[in-house]
Design an enzyme around this catalytic site. Structure first.
Site, short mmCIF file in Angstrom:
data_model
loop_
_atom_site.label_atom_id
_atom_site.label_comp_id
_atom_site.label_asym_id
_atom_site.label_seq_id
_atom_site.Cartn_x
_atom_site.Cartn_y
_atom_site.Cartn_z
N ASP A 161 0.83 -1.21 0.00
CA ASP A 161 0.00 0.00 0.00
C ASP A 161 0.86 1.25 0.00
OD1 ASP A 161 -2.47 1.64 0.39
OD2 ASP A 161 -1.52 2.03 2.32
N ARG A 207 0.48 6.36 -6.90
CA ARG A 207 -0.79 7.01 -7.27
C ARG A 207 -0.69 8.52 -7.15
NH1 ARG A 207 -4.40 4.72 -2.94
NH2 ARG A 207 -5.84 6.30 -3.69
N SER A 260 -6.75 0.65 -0.11
CA SER A 260 -5.68 1.25 0.68
C SER A 260 -6.08 1.32 2.15
CB SER A 260 -5.35 2.65 0.15
OG SER A 260 -4.41 3.30 0.98
N LYS A 307 -4.77 -1.55 5.37
CA LYS A 307 -4.07 -1.11 6.58
C LYS A 307 -4.84 -1.54 7.83
CE LYS A 307 -3.48 3.31 5.37
NZ LYS A 307 -3.52 3.54 3.92
#
Length: 447
Positions: free
Chosen positions: A161, A168, A183, A187
């Site tokens: 990520d 990104r 994303s 996490k």
């Protein structure tokens, strides 16, 4: 299997398999796929989207690209909280000690700010001595001993990520619902959460600019939660104007401390109580949300929430004398009032634009390596709906650079929109979306 075939498949709007997604995630983390090829794939995903199953597989692949934190020895239901980001968002600083004070264990890993949105880690580090980097053993032991620990994310938590997010950002592919959802949820899964409460901010100061996109992101994250066996609640909140009054690191910490001591700003209070009542419910501490809010308010008024924050800061090396006396925090060298240039009602304070001004003063980062100036920022003196007269103070600029202050003053005068006609203010809590029952039916409740 190779990356060119995967890029071609997603370019042509075809669904990727679980094995293909795991392949490109693992190969990218091991630096076997170069950035230019991953950029092409991310752009194809951004343009063509992903199915729920693809997004879930992407989430789980990213979560398992590094360590999965095992919190099972805490012998409690771990409910995590996450915000999609905003301006003046000091909610974690208030909410997490508060819910810990009523018996919800808090094992929280937070991030740093980038751009106009602030980061909880930067705010915590505004407290002299507070350590956000501690080892996992101490992290878990703190949760066992005092019911709460708040630290920065470990290097080995969802490393895919971290790499993909940075990519990104560099190719203008941040605002993609499958990519944002995966994303966030990767996490949360990697950090050991069993149940998740998400503050999905909506408005100019958020990634989601309108209700349609906020609802779409929420449903996507709930679908991922269902498929990954993580009960998830999304609470959509207003980020058209900054939350609370303070924007900036130590300024927001001071506002949070005052809240925990009973000085509760109404919009912050609504967000804290709504999120907190759902966290209590998911932790099994009360099914009735309104009763949960009463319990939370009691722990503000009786000082238990503040005492828990003091315990947290003390346990992680922070100087609690700064909590006892917030005047000790380092002040900016320039504190300049901004005045209203007309009579009327405040109809708009663009959260994103205010956040960008605070960022340029030094309160945020343009690049990840930028240093934060913890003392600078903006403190609003008026909110949307307030009446003002020409010459009234509408905000204060806290700056350490005279030229930056002058520019900020001109910008803020234009950001505050004042009309002779009063407009209806937008509610702070917009909607609650959650899954319910064996069939995981999505329930939506307008507030």
């Amino acid at each position: 299997m190779n990356i060119l075939d995967i890029i071609e498949k997603k370019r042509d709007k075809k669904e990727l398999t679980k094995e293909e997604i795991e392949f490109f995630i693992n190969e990218y983390v091991e630096n076997k796929i170069p950035d230019y090829q991953m950029s092409a794939l991310i752009m194809a995903i951004y343009i063509n989207g992903m199915t729920n199953e693809e997004t879930t597989n992407l989430t789980l692949a990213m979560a398992h690209s590094g360590e999965i934190l095992d919190l099972s020895n805490l012998n409690s239901i771990i409910v995590d909280k996450h915000s999609t980001g905003g301006v003046g968002d000091k909610v974690s600083l208030i909410l997490l000690p508060l819910v810990a004070s009523v018996g919800v264990p808090v094992a929280k890993m937070s991030g740093r700010g980038l751009g106009f949105t602030g980061g909880t880690v930067d705010k915590l580090e505004s407290i002299p001595g507070y350590k956000t980097s501690i080892d996992m053993e101490d992290f878990i032991q703190n949760v066992k001993n005092i019911g709460i620990s708040m630290i920065s994310q470990t290097l080995n938590l969802a490393p895919a990520d971290k790499k993909i997010y940075a990519l990104r950002d560099s190719i203008s592919c941040v605002e993609s619902i499958p990519l944002i959802a995966s994303s966030i949820m990767s996490k949360k899964i990697a950090s050991g959460a069993q149940k998740i409460v998400l503050d999905v901010t909506v408005g100019s100061g958020a990634f989601m600019k309108n209700m349609e996109s906020g609802e779409k992101l929420s449903r996507k994250m709930i679908d991922i939660g269902n498929l990954a066996n993580r009960q998830t609640v999304c609470i959509l909140t207003n980020m058209e104007e900054p939350l609370g009054l303070a924007i900036g690191n130590s300024l927001e910490v001071i506002e949070a401390i005052k809240f925990l001591k009973g000085e509760m700003l109404e919009d912050v209070k609504q967000v804290v109580l709504e999120l907190g009542s759902h966290m209590m419910k998911l932790a099994g501490l009360g099914e009735n949300l309104e009763n949960n809010k009463i319990v939370l308010l009691q722990n503000i008024n009786n000082g238990k929430a503040y005492q828990k924050f003091e315990q947290l800061v003390n346990k992680q090396g922070g100087d609690i004398s700064y909590l006892e006396n917030t005047d000790k925090f380092e002040k900016a060298s320039i504190i300049e009032p901004v005045y209203s240039n007309k009579d009327g009602y405040i109809t708009k304070i663009d959260a994103k634009e205010i956040g960008k001004v605070a960022c340029r003063l030094g309160a945020g980062r343009i690049r990840k390596e930028d240093e934060i100036d913890k003392s600078v920022g903006i403190v609003l003196n008026k909110k949307v709906g307030d009446i003002v007269k020409k010459g009234d103070i509408i905000s204060f600029i806290h700056a350490n650079d005279y030229k930056k202050m002058i520019i900020a003053k001109e910008e803020i005068e234009n950001i505050f929109e004042i009309s002779k006609y009063k407009t209806d203010s937008i509610p702070t809590i917009l909607k609650v979306i959650e899954s319910y029952g064996k069939g995981k039916k999505i329930i939506e409740k307008n507030i």
